[in-house]
Design a protein around this motif. Sequence first.
Motif, PDB file in Angstrom:
ATOM      1  N   ILE A 157       0.826  -1.219   0.000  1.00  0.00           N
ATOM      2  CA  ILE A 157       0.000   0.000   0.000  1.00  0.00           C
ATOM      3  C   ILE A 157       0.862   1.271   0.000  1.00  0.00           C
ATOM      4  CG2 ILE A 157      -2.013  -1.040   1.145  1.00  0.00           C
ATOM      5  CD1 ILE A 157      -1.019   0.310   3.780  1.00  0.00           C
ATOM      6  N   ASP A 162     -10.593   0.533   7.926  1.00  0.00           N
ATOM      7  CA  ASP A 162     -10.004   0.036   9.179  1.00  0.00           C
ATOM      8  C   ASP A 162     -10.572   0.760  10.402  1.00  0.00           C
ATOM      9  OD1 ASP A 162      -8.604   2.244   7.928  1.00  0.00           O
ATOM     10  OD2 ASP A 162      -7.166   2.138   9.571  1.00  0.00           O
ATOM     11  N   THR A 203      10.292  -6.735   3.418  1.00  0.00           N
ATOM     12  CA  THR A 203      11.607  -7.355   3.604  1.00  0.00           C
ATOM     13  C   THR A 203      11.442  -8.865   3.442  1.00  0.00           C
ATOM     14  OG1 THR A 203      12.253  -5.685   5.212  1.00  0.00           O
ATOM     15  CG2 THR A 203      13.565  -7.670   5.173  1.00  0.00           C
ATOM     16  N   THR A 238       3.311  -3.215   4.882  1.00  0.00           N
ATOM     17  CA  THR A 238       2.871  -2.992   3.502  1.00  0.00           C
ATOM     18  C   THR A 238       1.445  -3.445   3.238  1.00  0.00           C
ATOM     19  OG1 THR A 238       3.812  -5.130   2.930  1.00  0.00           O
ATOM     20  CG2 THR A 238       5.231  -3.213   2.605  1.00  0.00           C
ATOM     21  N   ALA A 239       0.798  -4.059   4.246  1.00  0.00           N
ATOM     22  CA  ALA A 239      -0.600  -4.525   4.148  1.00  0.00           C
ATOM     23  C   ALA A 239      -0.882  -5.213   2.812  1.00  0.00           C
ATOM     24  CB  ALA A 239      -1.560  -3.362   4.388  1.00  0.00           C
ATOM     25  N   ASP A 297      -2.539  -7.639   1.991  1.00  0.00           N
ATOM     26  CA  ASP A 297      -3.919  -8.121   1.809  1.00  0.00           C
ATOM     27  C   ASP A 297      -4.844  -7.070   1.188  1.00  0.00           C
ATOM     28  OD1 ASP A 297      -3.404  -6.785   4.240  1.00  0.00           O
ATOM     29  OD2 ASP A 297      -5.122  -7.671   5.253  1.00  0.00           O
ATOM     30  N   LYS A 307       9.370   7.852   4.564  1.00  0.00           N
ATOM     31  CA  LYS A 307       9.447   6.503   3.991  1.00  0.00           C
ATOM     32  C   LYS A 307       8.120   5.762   4.128  1.00  0.00           C
ATOM     33  CE  LYS A 307      11.547   2.178   5.248  1.00  0.00           C
ATOM     34  NZ  LYS A 307      10.347   1.803   5.957  1.00  0.00           N
ATOM     35  N   ASN A 350      14.978  -1.610   7.238  1.00  0.00           N
ATOM     36  CA  ASN A 350      14.680  -0.645   8.304  1.00  0.00           C
ATOM     37  C   ASN A 350      15.830  -0.575   9.298  1.00  0.00           C
ATOM     38  OD1 ASN A 350      12.163   0.205   7.418  1.00  0.00           O
ATOM     39  ND2 ASN A 350      11.235  -1.676   8.157  1.00  0.00           N
ATOM     40  N   ASN A 364      -5.621   3.226   4.707  1.00  0.00           N
ATOM     41  CA  ASN A 364      -5.677   4.461   5.491  1.00  0.00           C
ATOM     42  C   ASN A 364      -4.309   5.155   5.418  1.00  0.00           C
ATOM     43  OD1 ASN A 364      -6.006   6.439   7.382  1.00  0.00           O
ATOM     44  ND2 ASN A 364      -6.604   5.075   9.046  1.00  0.00           N
ATOM     45  N   GLU A 409       7.974   7.596   9.352  1.00  0.00           N
ATOM     46  CA  GLU A 409       7.175   6.592   8.646  1.00  0.00           C
ATOM     47  C   GLU A 409       5.937   6.227   9.458  1.00  0.00           C
ATOM     48  OE1 GLU A 409       9.396   2.904   8.217  1.00  0.00           O
ATOM     49  OE2 GLU A 409      10.271   3.135  10.192  1.00  0.00           O
ATOM     50  N   ALA A 410       5.055   5.430   8.823  1.00  0.00           N
ATOM     51  CA  ALA A 410       3.920   4.858   9.558  1.00  0.00           C
ATOM     52  C   ALA A 410       4.435   3.637  10.300  1.00  0.00           C
ATOM     53  CB  ALA A 410       2.826   4.461   8.578  1.00  0.00           C
ATOM     54  N   MET A 411       3.728   3.243  11.366  1.00  0.00           N
ATOM     55  CA  MET A 411       4.187   2.072  12.111  1.00  0.00           C
ATOM     56  C   MET A 411       3.851   0.759  11.401  1.00  0.00           C
ATOM     57  SD  MET A 411       3.616   2.400  16.146  1.00  0.00           S
ATOM     58  CE  MET A 411       3.407   0.761  16.744  1.00  0.00           C
ATOM     59  N   HIS A 412       2.782   0.798  10.613  1.00  0.00           N
ATOM     60  CA  HIS A 412       2.308  -0.458  10.000  1.00  0.00           C
ATOM     61  C   HIS A 412       3.189  -0.878   8.829  1.00  0.00           C
ATOM     62  CE1 HIS A 412       0.741   1.761   6.568  1.00  0.00           C
ATOM     63  NE2 HIS A 412       0.200   2.623   7.421  1.00  0.00           N
ATOM     64  N   PRO A 429       6.027   2.056   3.928  1.00  0.00           N
ATOM     65  CA  PRO A 429       6.469   0.709   4.341  1.00  0.00           C
ATOM     66  C   PRO A 429       7.069  -0.077   3.184  1.00  0.00           C
ATOM     67  CG  PRO A 429       4.060   0.869   4.352  1.00  0.00           C
ATOM     68  CD  PRO A 429       4.583   2.248   4.116  1.00  0.00           C
ATOM     69  N   ILE A 430       8.000  -0.936   3.524  1.00  0.00           N
ATOM     70  CA  ILE A 430       8.612  -1.778   2.489  1.00  0.00           C
ATOM     71  C   ILE A 430       8.567  -3.233   2.913  1.00  0.00           C
ATOM     72  CG2 ILE A 430      10.178  -0.064   1.460  1.00  0.00           C
ATOM     73  CD1 ILE A 430      11.992  -2.233   3.448  1.00  0.00           C
TER      74      ILE A 430
HETATM   75  P1  NAD Z   1       0.899  -4.934   8.267  1.00  0.00           P
HETATM   76  O1  NAD Z   1       0.995  -3.780   9.187  1.00  0.00           O
HETATM   77  O2  NAD Z   1       1.307  -4.695   6.855  1.00  0.00           O
HETATM   78  O3  NAD Z   1      -0.643  -5.456   8.248  1.00  0.00           O
HETATM   79  C1  NAD Z   1      -1.332  -5.916   9.397  1.00  0.00           C
HETATM   80  C2  NAD Z   1      -2.839  -5.721   9.205  1.00  0.00           C
HETATM   81  O4  NAD Z   1      -3.179  -4.332   9.302  1.00  0.00           O
HETATM   82  C3  NAD Z   1      -3.330  -6.151   7.820  1.00  0.00           C
HETATM   83  O5  NAD Z   1      -4.610  -6.736   7.951  1.00  0.00           O
HETATM   84  C4  NAD Z   1      -3.428  -4.854   7.044  1.00  0.00           C
HETATM   85  O6  NAD Z   1      -4.400  -4.883   6.027  1.00  0.00           O
HETATM   86  C5  NAD Z   1      -3.804  -3.851   8.136  1.00  0.00           C
HETATM   87  N1  NAD Z   1      -3.260  -2.526   7.823  1.00  0.00           N
HETATM   88  C6  NAD Z   1      -1.959  -2.131   7.957  1.00  0.00           C
HETATM   89  N2  NAD Z   1      -1.817  -0.860   7.566  1.00  0.00           N
HETATM   90  C7  NAD Z   1      -3.033  -0.434   7.178  1.00  0.00           C
HETATM   91  C8  NAD Z   1      -3.513   0.802   6.665  1.00  0.00           C
HETATM   92  N3  NAD Z   1      -2.704   1.859   6.469  1.00  0.00           N
HETATM   93  N4  NAD Z   1      -4.833   0.896   6.346  1.00  0.00           N
HETATM   94  C9  NAD Z   1      -5.652  -0.140   6.547  1.00  0.00           C
HETATM   95  N5  NAD Z   1      -5.264  -1.341   7.038  1.00  0.00           N
HETATM   96  C10 NAD Z   1      -3.959  -1.483   7.347  1.00  0.00           C
HETATM   97  O7  NAD Z   1       1.726  -6.139   8.905  1.00  0.00           O
HETATM   98  P2  NAD Z   1       2.226  -7.516   8.290  1.00  0.00           P
HETATM   99  O8  NAD Z   1       1.122  -8.117   7.451  1.00  0.00           O
HETATM  100  O9  NAD Z   1       2.758  -8.271   9.428  1.00  0.00           O
HETATM  101  O10 NAD Z   1       3.454  -7.154   7.361  1.00  0.00           O
HETATM  102  C11 NAD Z   1       3.387  -7.085   5.944  1.00  0.00           C
HETATM  103  C12 NAD Z   1       4.746  -6.691   5.364  1.00  0.00           C
HETATM  104  O11 NAD Z   1       5.119  -5.398   5.831  1.00  0.00           O
HETATM  105  C13 NAD Z   1       5.917  -7.611   5.722  1.00  0.00           C
HETATM  106  O12 NAD Z   1       6.665  -7.843   4.546  1.00  0.00           O
HETATM  107  C14 NAD Z   1       6.756  -6.808   6.690  1.00  0.00           C
HETATM  108  O13 NAD Z   1       8.125  -7.114   6.571  1.00  0.00           O
HETATM  109  C15 NAD Z   1       6.485  -5.397   6.230  1.00  0.00           C
HETATM  110  N6  NAD Z   1       6.644  -4.387   7.293  1.00  0.00           N
HETATM  111  C16 NAD Z   1       7.294  -3.249   6.971  1.00  0.00           C
HETATM  112  C17 NAD Z   1       7.432  -2.235   7.904  1.00  0.00           C
HETATM  113  C18 NAD Z   1       8.146  -0.988   7.509  1.00  0.00           C
HETATM  114  O14 NAD Z   1       8.575  -0.854   6.393  1.00  0.00           O
HETATM  115  N7  NAD Z   1       8.317  -0.046   8.422  1.00  0.00           N
HETATM  116  C19 NAD Z   1       6.882  -2.380   9.187  1.00  0.00           C
HETATM  117  C20 NAD Z   1       6.190  -3.560   9.501  1.00  0.00           C
HETATM  118  C21 NAD Z   1       6.078  -4.559   8.535  1.00  0.00           C
END
Ligand code: NAD
Length: 477
Positions: A14, A316, A74, A265-266, A268, A69, A84, A276, A260-263, A71-72
Amino acid sequence: MVNTPITVARGNGIGPEIMDATLEILKAAGARLDIDEIEIGEDVYKRGCMTGIEDHAWETLRKNKIFLKAPIFTPMGGGFKSLNVTVRKTLGLYANVRPCRSFHPFVQTHHPEMDIVIVRENEEDLYGGIEYKYTPNVTESIKLISRQGSERICRYAFEYAKANGRKKVTCMVKDNIMKISDGLFYETFQEIAAEYPEIESERYIVDIGAARIASRPEDFDVIVTENLYGDIVSDIAAEVTGSVGLGISANIGDEFAMFEAMHGTAPDIAGQGIANPSGLLLGAVMMLVHIGQGDVAETVHNAWLKTIEDGIHTGDLYKEDTSKKRVGTDEFKKAVIERIGQKPSQLKAVSYSDSTGALTMPPLKERKDVQRELVGTDIFVYAKDKDVGVLASEVQPLVREGFHLSMISNRGVKMWPGQKPESLCSEMWRLRFRGKTGPRRVAQQITDLADAGFDIVKTHNLYEFDGEPAYSKAQGE
Ligand code: NAD
């Protein structure tokens, strides 16, 4: 006014969607930025670059110093390095700052009063990546805590509290068990806290502290902690605010900073236009404050708060009773842009007009020298299926003059002398030699054991600092 150069990476999953939305909002709010884009992550790994970032991207990062940045991805295994971690370490981003605030009643949470900022040490601890396998079945990961690293992060937490009108800083450690490493972190925290008498300070053992964040987050203000604990407690704190999509992560160093955001690449929901963009947008708000554009940061943050308050929510956050309209990324972005210049009426509006930009950190304290004395050595040997009594009888004739074999332990538990506990034994044994004999004798003792056929896998010298033991006792010693 001059523009600030920044580096942007659109990332994976995303990432591009939320970065486009974020940059459009920043532009509409009048952010004064010159943007250089770099490519990092998935495609770079696919080109065979194990770190996910190429040399010319480093040049851009070093030139601009500020990095926004997305999300990416890895790849797991295969020798690929976490990008990261690489970026944090290479650019010396020692402070990871994660604000976790409740947006009740517009985002569902059980904790309407919660407003925590977690300041996590970003370079040391078990994330030093110093790991070993000594024998087929015994591994070790080194937890490295330095006084310099602890001083810098604790001071950052207090300086952050001071600059942001915060009242209390809580230190989370496990110094009842790790008396030397976590003990140093807490001792340094106390030293720094004494310089900020206007800010309350307290300590929690991290396990009960984490539980308390989950049950009573409103009790906390700023939390400062080591790398691994910080990773865990900031995820707990973000979770109890009600949405992973809102978490922010700012990584700050003396010269460079990354937002960056904490989350992640989502994957799914990638490509569906429903993500979001708020986490990245709020990260960009922190970036604007950091580079001295508090006016734009305030405009963007208040427009965003008004959008949330007006019930315009991405999937979300959407709940029938608290939301008015379910929108995708693009519509959410347009709603924020439409509200530029407005303030929220129920959620507390933010003000960054007094902000002076990046925190200025004083140099590290001068430290007085301490008397350091070598008082022995621990020699670790690989001895499979060995009875500890037999091992002791084989070692004792080899003990050099000036030393005595004070104990043998296995997995941190004393096995000899005295009654052997019912503890499981691995094939790696620790032989503790005590004696103030000097470094040459230590080396000779190691050589004697090696000559006698002992398989030595590592050694650790034992010191006293100002007469105090600087090593831990074995369980039962
Ligand atoms: P994730 O945070 O990508 O997703 C977890 C859940 O939260 C999923 O159901 C997703 O759809 C939802 N979600 C996350 N961000 C959202 C948003 N902005 N809006 C709506 N829904 C959101 O965690 P994951 O699935 O464990 O990781 C996926 C990939 O992301 C992995 O390859 C991991 O290495 C990478 N990752 C990167 C970073 C970063 O670059 N800082 C941080 C964490 C994970």
